[in-house]
Structures are given as structure tokens and as C-alpha cells.
Design a protein around this motif. Structure first.
Motif, PDB file in Angstrom:
ATOM      1  N   VAL A 152      -3.671  -6.140   3.273  1.00 51.53           N
ATOM      2  CA  VAL A 152      -2.626  -5.507   2.472  1.00 51.53           C
ATOM      3  C   VAL A 152      -1.299  -5.590   3.217  1.00 51.53           C
ATOM      4  N   VAL A 153      -0.244  -5.761   2.435  1.00 54.16           N
ATOM      5  CA  VAL A 153       1.112  -5.821   2.962  1.00 54.16           C
ATOM      6  C   VAL A 153       1.944  -4.815   2.187  1.00 54.16           C
ATOM      7  N   PHE A 154       2.547  -3.853   2.908  1.00 58.19           N
ATOM      8  CA  PHE A 154       3.450  -2.866   2.321  1.00 58.19           C
ATOM      9  C   PHE A 154       4.874  -3.231   2.713  1.00 58.19           C
ATOM     10  N   LYS A 155       5.746  -3.258   1.717  1.00 63.16           N
ATOM     11  CA  LYS A 155       7.179  -3.421   1.967  1.00 63.16           C
ATOM     12  C   LYS A 155       7.875  -2.257   1.280  1.00 63.16           C
ATOM     13  N   VAL A 156       8.641  -1.484   2.040  1.00 59.91           N
ATOM     14  CA  VAL A 156       9.292  -0.289   1.509  1.00 59.91           C
ATOM     15  C   VAL A 156      10.803  -0.403   1.716  1.00 59.91           C
ATOM     16  N   TYR A 198      14.397   1.886   1.076  1.00 57.44           N
ATOM     17  CA  TYR A 198      14.949   3.220   0.822  1.00 57.44           C
ATOM     18  C   TYR A 198      16.434   3.043   0.539  1.00 57.44           C
ATOM     19  N   ASN A 199      16.858   3.432  -0.662  1.00 55.39           N
ATOM     20  CA  ASN A 199      18.245   3.272  -1.105  1.00 55.39           C
ATOM     21  C   ASN A 199      18.752   1.849  -0.850  1.00 55.39           C
ATOM     22  N   GLY A 200      17.888   0.862  -1.115  1.00 57.16           N
ATOM     23  CA  GLY A 200      18.265  -0.533  -1.013  1.00 57.16           C
ATOM     24  C   GLY A 200      18.121  -1.160   0.366  1.00 57.16           C
ATOM     25  N   ALA A 201      17.840  -0.375   1.395  1.00 60.14           N
ATOM     26  CA  ALA A 201      17.682  -0.904   2.754  1.00 60.14           C
ATOM     27  C   ALA A 201      16.204  -0.983   3.106  1.00 60.14           C
ATOM     28  N   ARG A 202      15.817  -2.060   3.772  1.00 57.38           N
ATOM     29  CA  ARG A 202      14.423  -2.222   4.181  1.00 57.38           C
ATOM     30  C   ARG A 202      14.054  -1.128   5.184  1.00 57.38           C
ATOM     31  N   ALA A 203      13.003  -0.384   4.865  1.00 57.21           N
ATOM     32  CA  ALA A 203      12.592   0.743   5.702  1.00 57.21           C
ATOM     33  C   ALA A 203      11.267   0.504   6.422  1.00 57.21           C
ATOM     34  N   LEU A 204      10.397  -0.342   5.854  1.00 54.38           N
ATOM     35  CA  LEU A 204       9.077  -0.549   6.443  1.00 54.38           C
ATOM     36  C   LEU A 204       8.511  -1.885   5.987  1.00 54.38           C
ATOM     37  N   HIS A 205       7.859  -2.578   6.907  1.00 62.02           N
ATOM     38  CA  HIS A 205       7.076  -3.776   6.593  1.00 62.02           C
ATOM     39  C   HIS A 205       5.810  -3.642   7.427  1.00 62.02           C
ATOM     40  N   TRP A 206       4.674  -3.410   6.745  1.00 62.33           N
ATOM     41  CA  TRP A 206       3.427  -3.102   7.444  1.00 62.33           C
ATOM     42  C   TRP A 206       2.307  -3.959   6.876  1.00 62.33           C
ATOM     43  N   LYS A 207       1.491  -4.533   7.755  1.00 64.15           N
ATOM     44  CA  LYS A 207       0.345  -5.353   7.347  1.00 64.15           C
ATOM     45  C   LYS A 207      -0.907  -4.799   8.008  1.00 64.15           C
ATOM     46  N   GLU A 208      -2.002  -4.839   7.248  1.00 68.21           N
ATOM     47  CA  GLU A 208      -3.273  -4.337   7.764  1.00 68.21           C
ATOM     48  C   GLU A 208      -4.416  -5.082   7.089  1.00 68.21           C
ATOM     49  N   VAL A 209      -5.389  -5.508   7.867  1.00 65.37           N
ATOM     50  CA  VAL A 209      -6.604  -6.091   7.310  1.00 65.37           C
ATOM     51  C   VAL A 209      -7.588  -4.947   7.075  1.00 65.37           C
ATOM     52  N   LEU A 210      -7.954  -4.733   5.818  1.00 64.89           N
ATOM     53  CA  LEU A 210      -8.876  -3.647   5.464  1.00 64.89           C
ATOM     54  C   LEU A 210     -10.325  -4.114   5.450  1.00 64.89           C
ATOM     55  N   CYS A 211     -10.541  -5.351   5.034  1.00 65.27           N
ATOM     56  CA  CYS A 211     -11.900  -5.882   4.927  1.00 65.27           C
ATOM     57  C   CYS A 211     -11.972  -7.210   5.675  1.00 65.27           C
ATOM     58  N   ARG A 212     -12.987  -7.336   6.523  1.00 60.17           N
ATOM     59  CA  ARG A 212     -13.180  -8.556   7.293  1.00 60.17           C
ATOM     60  C   ARG A 212     -14.492  -9.258   6.943  1.00 60.17           C
ATOM     61  N   GLY A 250      16.429  10.311  -2.443  1.00 62.57           N
ATOM     62  CA  GLY A 250      16.874   8.939  -2.655  1.00 62.57           C
ATOM     63  C   GLY A 250      15.882   8.124  -3.452  1.00 62.57           C
ATOM     64  N   ASN A 251      16.160   6.831  -3.538  1.00 63.67           N
ATOM     65  CA  ASN A 251      15.333   5.891  -4.302  1.00 63.67           C
ATOM     66  C   ASN A 251      14.504   5.041  -3.356  1.00 63.67           C
ATOM     67  N   TYR A 252      13.212   4.977  -3.643  1.00 62.73           N
ATOM     68  CA  TYR A 252      12.275   4.187  -2.847  1.00 62.73           C
ATOM     69  C   TYR A 252      11.674   3.112  -3.745  1.00 62.73           C
ATOM     70  N   ASN A 253      11.616   1.899  -3.235  1.00 63.62           N
ATOM     71  CA  ASN A 253      10.911   0.811  -3.896  1.00 63.62           C
ATOM     72  C   ASN A 253       9.831   0.344  -2.937  1.00 63.62           C
ATOM     73  N   VAL A 254       8.624   0.233  -3.454  1.00 59.06           N
ATOM     74  CA  VAL A 254       7.481  -0.138  -2.633  1.00 59.06           C
ATOM     75  C   VAL A 254       6.779  -1.321  -3.292  1.00 59.06           C
ATOM     76  N   ILE A 255       6.574  -2.368  -2.527  1.00 58.70           N
ATOM     77  CA  ILE A 255       5.768  -3.501  -2.972  1.00 58.70           C
ATOM     78  C   ILE A 255       4.480  -3.467  -2.164  1.00 58.70           C
ATOM     79  N   LEU A 256       3.362  -3.442  -2.854  1.00 54.09           N
ATOM     80  CA  LEU A 256       2.054  -3.509  -2.211  1.00 54.09           C
ATOM     81  C   LEU A 256       1.384  -4.792  -2.673  1.00 54.09           C
ATOM     82  N   GLN A 257       1.049  -5.638  -1.724  1.00 57.33           N
ATOM     83  CA  GLN A 257       0.359  -6.886  -2.037  1.00 57.33           C
ATOM     84  C   GLN A 257      -0.991  -6.891  -1.343  1.00 57.33           C
TER      85      GLN A 257
END
Length: 155
Positions: A70-74, A76-90, A123-130
Motif C-alpha cells: 500500500v502507498v499513502f499520499k497525503v 494538507y491544504n495543497g502541500a504534500r504532507a506524507l508519502h508512506w509505503k508498506e508491504v502488508l502481505c508477502r 483544513g483540507n486533506y486529500n489522501v490517495i491510497l493505492q
């Protein structure tokens, strides 16, 4: 792990409200086009003085979930706040119930989201979860686009 998945029911290309309250509005769209079943319920619909959210997830994946990254991209008010990757299943000794599910098999789970302890600034948060079925991030299994509007600062 799915702390920022905020869904009710999938309708392609249409934004759906998940919840609305005096301090929070949440909605979603899918960022990939194929139709599939995905439902998410979150309670309470608030960021104020809550230590945990309760979540219920139902999903029928389009492919086997042997490997899942999974890849989270967050933003906050238009500025990149987080980019996190994690393998949940191997594929071996996986700790999550969705690991090992086959294409078309229903995944139904309830869990606590401890991230509710975060004090979200107004504020406004946009989150993309892939979700990807490979480590190279070429085989997209799911893509979700959340909008979260925090109307007042949490105390």
C-alpha cells in the motif's frame, strides 16, 4: 493499517459523502476505473476528543491478494504532507486477514483506527491510497481518493 480509508459504497467517477458533522466532512472517489465492490464505514464522524475510530471494511478484490503493497499520499491544504509505503502481505506468515484472499472472495473485517489520536489541524486533506499486487508498483489492485475537510481545530 487502513487508517485513512473512508468509504461507504463505490460508484465510478462520482464523489460520495461518507459522513458529515459539525467538525468533519469526508467523501471519496475511486481513482481507477474498473467497477468493484468496496464498502467502508467509519464511526464516529468526528475528529474532536476521540481516541479511536471504529471501521468496517467489505471488499471483493479483482485479483488474488498474495502480495499487497500500500502507498499513502497525503496533501494538507495543497502541500504534500506524507508519502508512506508498506508491504502488508508477502505470501508467508502474514498477520492481516485479507492476505491470501482470492479474486472474487469477500473480505470483511472490522478494526480500530488508532490514528484518530492525531489532532488534525483545520483544513483540507486529500489522501490517495493505492494497493499494488507487486513490489514494483505496476499492478494496481485498488486506488482510492479521499477528501477530508476538518472544519475546526481539534483540542
Amino acid at each position: 493499517m487502513f487508517g485513512l480509508l473512508f468509504f461507504i459504497l463505490f460508484t465510478p467517477g462520482v464523489s460520495e459523502f461518507l459522513c458529515t458533522s459539525s467538525d468533519l466532512e469526508m467523501s471519496y472517489t475511486f481513482c481507477d476505473s474498473p467497477a468493484y465492490t468496496f464498502m467502508f464505514n467509519l464511526t464516529p464522524c468526528s475528529t474532536m476528543n476521540k481516541s479511536t475510530w471504529k471501521a468496517a471494511l467489505t471488499w471483493i478484490p479483482r485479483s488474488d491478494i498474495i502480495f499487497l503493497k500500500v502507498v499513502f499520499k497525503v496533501w494538507y491544504n495543497g502541500a504534500r504532507a506524507l508519502h508512506w509505503k508498506e508491504v502488508l502481505c508477502r505470501g508467508a506468515d502474514d498477520e492481516y486477514s485479507l492476505c491470501g484472499k482470492l479474486k472474487g472472495e469477500t473480505i470483511a473485517s472490522t478494526f480500530d483506527i488508532k490514528g484518530a489520536r492525531i489532532k488534525f489541524p483545520k483544513g483540507n486533506y486529500n489522501v490517495i491510497l493505492q494497493g499494488f499486487s507487486d513490489d514494483s508498483e505496476n499492478n494496481l489492485v485498488i486506488c482510492l481518493n479521499f477528501t477530508m475537510i476538518v472544519k475546526q481545530d481539534a483540542f
